[in-house]
Write an enzyme that holds these catalytic residues in place. Structure first.
Site, PDB file in Angstrom:
ATOM      1  N   HIS A  68       1.024 -39.822   3.892  1.00 36.56           N
ATOM      2  CA  HIS A  68      -0.360 -39.352   3.787  1.00 36.56           C
ATOM      3  C   HIS A  68      -1.156 -40.032   2.662  1.00 36.56           C
ATOM      4  CE1 HIS A  68       0.932 -36.356   0.662  1.00 36.56           C
ATOM      5  NE2 HIS A  68      -0.325 -36.460   0.267  1.00 36.56           N
ATOM      6  N   ASP A 124      -1.918 -31.332 -10.002  1.00 39.67           N
ATOM      7  CA  ASP A 124      -1.552 -30.992  -8.627  1.00 39.67           C
ATOM      8  C   ASP A 124      -0.262 -30.174  -8.618  1.00 39.67           C
ATOM      9  OD1 ASP A 124      -1.755 -30.940  -5.872  1.00 39.67           O
ATOM     10  OD2 ASP A 124      -0.956 -32.952  -5.570  1.00 39.67           O
ATOM     11  N   LYS A 127      -3.672 -36.314   4.941  1.00 41.29           N
ATOM     12  CA  LYS A 127      -2.886 -35.316   5.679  1.00 41.29           C
ATOM     13  C   LYS A 127      -3.468 -35.036   7.058  1.00 41.29           C
ATOM     14  CE  LYS A 127      -0.697 -32.928   1.807  1.00 41.29           C
ATOM     15  NZ  LYS A 127      -0.570 -31.664   1.029  1.00 41.29           N
ATOM     16  N   HIS A 165      -8.192 -36.132  -2.424  1.00 42.62           N
ATOM     17  CA  HIS A 165      -6.898 -36.794  -2.667  1.00 42.62           C
ATOM     18  C   HIS A 165      -5.913 -36.651  -1.511  1.00 42.62           C
ATOM     19  CE1 HIS A 165      -6.026 -32.658  -3.829  1.00 42.62           C
ATOM     20  NE2 HIS A 165      -4.738 -32.934  -3.786  1.00 42.62           N
ATOM     21  N   ASP A 166      -5.997 -35.550  -0.759  1.00 36.61           N
ATOM     22  CA  ASP A 166      -5.042 -35.329   0.338  1.00 36.61           C
ATOM     23  C   ASP A 166      -5.652 -35.535   1.718  1.00 36.61           C
ATOM     24  OD1 ASP A 166      -2.634 -34.881  -0.931  1.00 36.61           O
ATOM     25  OD2 ASP A 166      -2.916 -32.722  -1.120  1.00 36.61           O
ATOM     26  N   HIS A 191      -0.900 -40.432  -6.348  1.00 40.74           N
ATOM     27  CA  HIS A 191      -0.741 -39.148  -7.026  1.00 40.74           C
ATOM     28  C   HIS A 191       0.606 -38.479  -6.748  1.00 40.74           C
ATOM     29  CE1 HIS A 191      -2.312 -37.736  -3.106  1.00 40.74           C
ATOM     30  NE2 HIS A 191      -1.786 -36.561  -3.381  1.00 40.74           N
TER      31      HIS A 191
END
Length: 334
Positions: A225, A278, A200, A196-197, A249
């Site tokens: 991001h 999260d 970044k 999900h990240d 998200h």
């Protein structure tokens, strides 16, 4: 079993596992396939096939149906029900011709059928087609592996986030099941816990690892991001259900989130699930800018945020029930 011969000029590559309890049949199939440039491994029955599969790692299985110990239908069913082997193509080679047998083969997950005595042209056409498909899925699998490795590298930059991805995998998949999401959505949540990240990767370390509050300009960079992450993952069709989670998200129900300021049910339900787990994980773990909070205090903060219109109240209540059950189970074990 005799093969009808034909002239084939195009060679192939790959490893084929030939399973038949008749040694003559195995030798005949091996001879035809080796002549086409394929590596061939043979097995005499279904039970030994399952035992050796992980070691052999074949690209294709040619599987007789009528065998001792385990018949071909059962071997195929077990291969197709195992996540580690289900993408390996299986061709059932059989003298059975009844419609009921074909239907049974389809239900077991077979990718093709070949009748005995087999026609060499038909055999090689099946093999060539399914090996091409396997090569394509392997390529996708490698691309996915690279993205997952990249996501873990990003997590590894900050020691305080160690285990974050695994916890999100667990929380989000369990919560998805708790609220009754479809199996493919639960699977997407589990996979998105890692990825999900990934966007970044475009955020400078000076911002990503900054111990204090971000400046407005730094926060604008951080807000990109999810967009970058979606762009990175978009070429993979297998990530179709992950893209809304990756992009959304950080949205909030009242429209104050980012990157698109979506409101209410315009935010995909899977993204609403990921938001809650999260935030909870961020609150209950130590970060460079804050200590870890106890579960009850974290949930109280999140409840206040629900009242502000940030998180889905129904999903949050289900998450509270889920974590209460987990805490009670942990207490009982202790």
């Amino acid at each position: 079993m005799r093969a009808k011969t034909s002239t084939i000029t195009c060679t192939m590559s790959g490893k084929v596992l030939v399973v038949d309890d008749d040694a003559v049949n195995r030798e005949l199939l091996e001879e035809v396939l080796v002549a086409e440039g394929l590596e061939v491994v043979t097995a005499p029955d279904g039970r030994s096939t399952l035992q050796e599969f992980s070691r052999l790692k074949p690209d294709l299985v040619l599987l007789d149906v009528t065998m001792p110990f385990l018949d071909g239908f059962e071997v195929c069913r077990r291969l197709k029900s195992n996540p580690d082997t289900r993408l390996t193509p299986v061709i059932l080679v059989t003298a059975l011709s009844a419609t009921a047998d074909r239907i049974k083969g389809i239900k077991s997950g077979a990718d093709g059928f070949l009748s005995k005595p087999f026609d060499q042209s038909e055999l090689l056409a099946h093999v060539r087609s399914l090996l091409s498909l396997k090569a394509y899925t392997d390529e996708l699998d490698r691309a996915e592996s690279v993205l997952f490795a990249l996501a873990r590298t990003i997590e590894g930059k900050d020691p305080s986030t160690e285990g974050h991805c695994e916890r999100l995998q667990d929380y989000s998949a369990r919560l998805g099941k708790q609220i009754g999401l479809a199996e493919d959505q639960v699977t997407a949540l589990h996979r998105a816990g890692i990825i999900h990240d990934v966007g970044k990767v475009a955020v400078p370390d000076a911002i990503l690892l900054k111990p204090g509050r971000l400046t407005p300009e730094e926060f604008r960079i951080m807000q990109q991001h999810p967009v970058v992450g979606e762009r990175i993952c978009a070429p993979l069709k297998s990530f179709r259900l992950l893209l809304p989670i990756i992009r959304h998200h950080h949205e909030k129900l009242n429209g104050s989130g980012y990157p698109d300021g979506l409101k209410g049910e315009d935010i995909p339900v899977t993204a609403r699930v990921m938001q809650i787990v999260d935030v909870y994980d961020a609150l209950t773990t130590q970060r460079s800018y804050k200590p870890a909070l106890p579960r009850a205090e974290a949930l109280q903060i999140m409840e206040d945020e629900v009242k502000k219109g940030w998180w889905d109240p129904g999903i949050f209540q289900e998450f509270c029930r889920m974590t209460t059950g987990t805490a009670a189970a942990a207490g009982a074990k202790g």
